[in-house]
Design a protein around this motif. Sequence first.
Motif, short mmCIF file in Angstrom:
data_model
loop_
_atom_site.label_atom_id
_atom_site.label_comp_id
_atom_site.label_asym_id
_atom_site.label_seq_id
_atom_site.Cartn_x
_atom_site.Cartn_y
_atom_site.Cartn_z
N VAL A 366 -7.78 20.15 -3.27
CA VAL A 366 -7.49 19.33 -2.10
C VAL A 366 -8.51 18.21 -1.99
O VAL A 366 -9.72 18.43 -2.11
N LEU A 367 -8.00 17.01 -1.76
CA LEU A 367 -8.86 15.89 -1.43
C LEU A 367 -8.54 15.46 0.00
O LEU A 367 -7.39 15.10 0.31
N LEU A 368 -9.53 15.54 0.87
CA LEU A 368 -9.37 15.12 2.26
C LEU A 368 -9.69 13.64 2.39
O LEU A 368 -10.75 13.19 1.96
N GLY A 412 -12.75 18.12 -2.04
CA GLY A 412 -13.64 16.98 -1.87
C GLY A 412 -13.22 16.23 -0.62
O GLY A 412 -12.12 16.43 -0.11
N MET A 413 -14.09 15.36 -0.13
CA MET A 413 -13.78 14.62 1.10
C MET A 413 -14.22 13.18 0.97
O MET A 413 -15.34 12.89 0.55
N TRP A 414 -13.27 12.27 1.32
CA TRP A 414 -13.57 10.86 1.40
C TRP A 414 -13.37 10.38 2.85
O TRP A 414 -12.52 10.93 3.57
N THR A 415 -14.11 9.40 3.25
CA THR A 415 -13.79 8.65 4.46
C THR A 415 -13.43 7.23 4.04
O THR A 415 -13.90 6.75 2.99
N PHE A 416 -12.57 6.58 4.83
CA PHE A 416 -12.19 5.21 4.45
C PHE A 416 -12.25 4.28 5.65
O PHE A 416 -11.78 4.58 6.74
N ASN A 417 -12.93 3.16 5.43
CA ASN A 417 -13.02 2.05 6.39
C ASN A 417 -13.71 0.88 5.70
O ASN A 417 -14.24 1.02 4.58
N PRO A 431 -18.60 15.60 -2.73
CA PRO A 431 -18.09 15.54 -4.10
C PRO A 431 -17.11 16.67 -4.37
O PRO A 431 -17.27 17.80 -3.90
N PHE A 432 -16.07 16.37 -5.16
CA PHE A 432 -15.04 17.36 -5.46
C PHE A 432 -15.60 18.49 -6.32
O PHE A 432 -16.38 18.25 -7.24
#
Length: 575
Positions: A366-368, A412-417, A431-432
């Motif tokens: 899963v990638l958040l 793993g977790m990304w934020t986007f802006n 990191p994944f």
Amino acid sequence: MSDPLWRDSPHHDLSVAPGHDHEDIGPPASFATRVLLAAAVVLALVVGAGTTWWLFAQNSTGPTTATEAAVTEPCSETLLRVVAAPEIAPVVREAARGLSPGGGCGPISVTAQEPAVTASSPQQPDVWIPSSSVWLRIALVGSVNAYRVDGPPIARSPVVLAAPAAVASKYANGDRTTWLRLMTGVAGHEIPAVTMPDPLHSSVGMLAVYAVQSAMARSTPDSGIAQLRALTLRSRLKDASADPAELLRRVAGQTDAGAVAEDVGVFPITEQQLTMYQRGGNAVPLKGSYPSDGLIEADYPFAVSTSTKHPDLAERLRAAITMPAVTDAGFRSYSMPQALEVPPASEKLLDPALQWAQYRAFAFQVLLLIDSSGSMNKPATDKTGKATTKAGLLRRSGLAAAQLFGDETSIGMWTFNTPTPASPPHAEVVPFGPITGTLGAATRRDALARAITGYTAPDQAGTPLFQTVLDARATMRPRVRPQTITMIILLSDGADAESKYAMPKKTFLTRLAKESDPNRAVPVIGVGFGPDADMATLNDIAKATGGKAIAAKDPADLASAMAKAFLAAHSPPPS
């Protein structure tokens, strides 16, 4: 187990009192059961009606045990055919024997049978004594038969959590505990194993799941977080389809308490079953504890078919089942204080049982993707009416969700802006890798929880949604492998806008389709956060990737939306 607070009431009579109110239990009313199913990673919400799904489950998936043998034909002198739950059948059989003048083949036959088997059998008895009154309401789909219940149940037995003493000390104080404590203990790896019976085939399983749901609902005013907490316990089960009687036989065959702790661990059974086990003098003693936040009882109604030709004989049998015989067999003759009422509507038990049974602990990658644009700082109100922000609600709900991922998950977790024109579209926050793996001195699960707890969003920042989704799928596609679900969970409250990465939706969808690989599917589950979320776009993304779009129009419903996403992802494919 000592029980100084709850003693037998000398005034409780199990015989039928003259003029006592009665209840006719007829064919069950149809009801809508929400079933979340997934075809591999294609997620769809399916609404089914009636209890026919339950009968199908009995014919296709249920465990087969020694107590589920077919009912044998009674002898020619039999006038009253009785079926009773296996644990109370000896008491009923002894009472029936007293009404037989010569012993042997008498006017009453008593068969021990699990209620789930009786409920789905085309041949119904004259008298039925299941281990929960709920079976009377879910049985006999499409039948004109009905049952009449006069008086209270002939016996009761609360559901307790049983385990070797060394394990019980980790979640219980004396003979008291809570389901919430069990959940946190197993989530934190303090408890080696938890085993549960199948809730679609076992009274203990069905009642225990309802009790878990009730306990988690008591623990928080947010129904979504309550669902996530219940699923956290479900996701950590070592076995979710055990037979209680078979579990006790397995434990009785062991001589090492440590082996039992690792093999079975904690499991719910009735107090009566535990009492009988303790009387057996087995090598591994079991300790029982009562969950105070969700205490529930197996009750044993004496149900007489309205089509029986010998109701008078049925009344004589009930009168012959005495209180001393019931209590000597380890049952109670009264209800415990604060015990949950079994709901009259069968779907109140069956809906949670179905969700529980449908859950599958797949291996997940899963990638958040978490939107951290400026709109996340907009005001919001939580379920208690307390003022907060969308970001604040996400911190709470996300933290609960972080506990739900099973140990078999890589994440793993990304934020986007884009807080500045030169900012990249997204940032890797976690990191994944395997959720049980280490990042520095902590596990990745702990790092994920810290990242969510510390989540913030700048006041002014663009939303590079489309570019982030394209990059995320490109990152996850090479990771796809057999027997593993690879997916992206996207949480956003707005549309693709205000960044140098912005592109027309048509261009984005064209690229999304062009870059898709049917042999390396990476579905996107999009959760639209708030009333202004662009659900049309999230639905387009879901359709293009084989995922699902879920609306959380009220920001306070974010936890419920995330719970739906997890339910969908963990449900089996439709047959």
